[in-house]
Design a protein around this motif. Structure first.
Motif, mmCIF file in Angstrom:
data_model
loop_
_atom_site.group_PDB
_atom_site.id
_atom_site.type_symbol
_atom_site.label_atom_id
_atom_site.label_comp_id
_atom_site.label_asym_id
_atom_site.label_seq_id
_atom_site.Cartn_x
_atom_site.Cartn_y
_atom_site.Cartn_z
ATOM 1 N N LEU A 148 0.922 4.109 -2.814
ATOM 2 C CA LEU A 148 0.025 5.286 -2.789
ATOM 3 C C LEU A 148 1.170 6.663 -4.064
ATOM 4 O O LEU A 148 0.721 7.507 -3.519
ATOM 5 C CB LEU A 148 -0.188 5.822 -1.251
ATOM 6 N N LEU A 157 1.016 -1.112 -0.059
ATOM 7 C CA LEU A 157 -0.150 0.302 -0.109
ATOM 8 C C LEU A 157 0.656 1.091 0.124
ATOM 9 O O LEU A 157 0.524 2.130 -1.344
ATOM 10 C CB LEU A 157 -0.746 -0.253 1.009
ATOM 11 N N THR A 200 -6.855 3.546 -5.645
ATOM 12 C CA THR A 200 -5.561 3.136 -4.475
ATOM 13 C C THR A 200 -6.112 2.595 -3.700
ATOM 14 O O THR A 200 -5.634 1.529 -3.237
ATOM 15 C CB THR A 200 -4.630 3.623 -4.691
ATOM 16 N N ILE A 201 -6.343 2.833 -2.896
ATOM 17 C CA ILE A 201 -7.050 2.591 -1.056
ATOM 18 C C ILE A 201 -7.925 1.788 -1.754
ATOM 19 O O ILE A 201 -7.724 0.619 -0.670
ATOM 20 C CB ILE A 201 -7.091 3.547 -0.635
ATOM 21 N N VAL A 256 0.568 9.275 -5.964
ATOM 22 C CA VAL A 256 0.455 10.735 -5.805
ATOM 23 C C VAL A 256 1.631 11.593 -6.190
ATOM 24 O O VAL A 256 1.205 13.008 -6.808
ATOM 25 C CB VAL A 256 1.127 10.567 -4.243
ATOM 26 N N LEU A 294 -6.114 8.366 -5.548
ATOM 27 C CA LEU A 294 -5.808 8.392 -4.699
ATOM 28 C C LEU A 294 -6.931 6.650 -4.141
ATOM 29 O O LEU A 294 -6.892 6.093 -3.345
ATOM 30 C CB LEU A 294 -6.103 9.363 -3.589
#
Length: 147
Positions: A104, A100, A141-142, A108, A138
């Motif tokens: 991230l 993760l 991705t999470i 970003v 984001l």
């Protein structure tokens, strides 16, 4: 410093950013992950991504496309080069292990590159596209890295 109707530097930045993404896609990785994301969120992310890539290359919606000064150009050049290098390093690490924090960072860093470009070039349409892309990327991705 003025740029022509096409930004060759923007094209180079986008091309460098696409290389690891294309390698990842060629491996067939990520296709199972994207099934967990609602279509609306995925569409918003893709619209933001495509708009950012196009606006990095074309000065659509910009009255004067360029940098304030040579110093501004040099700052932009070194900042984007540093962010691109970090992006490529994180991709190498991500190819080894999909964690993760690495994912991230991969969400970003391109958003930061697009946002920095928007600010440096006073390209407010790119800034808007970068914000849409960053939020969508984001969130996705999470969601993809939740257990």
């Amino acid at each position: 410093m003025q740029l022509n109707w096409i930004s060759w530097m923007g094209l180079a930045v986008v091309a460098v950013m696409l290389v690891p993404n294309l390698l990842w896609a060629a491996r067939g990785a990520g296709t199972a992950q994207s099934r967990r994301v609602p279509r609306v969120a995925a569409a918003a992310e893709q619209v933001g991504r495509c708009a950012c890539m196009a606006l990095m290359i074309l000065p659509l919606g910009v009255g004067e496309f360029g940098f304030f000064s040579v110093a501004g150009f040099l700052f932009y050049l070194f900042a984007v080069a540093g962010l691109l290098l970090a992006y490529l390093v994180v991709w190498v690490l991500y190819f080894r292990a999909q964690t993760l924090p690495r994912a991230l960072a991969l969400a970003v860093l391109p958003a930061a590159i697009f946002s920095l470009s928007a600010l440096a070039l006073r390209h407010w349409l790119l800034a808007l596209a970068a914000a849409v892309f960053a939020a969508g990327h984001l969130w996705i991705t999470i969601q993809n890295h939740r257990s």
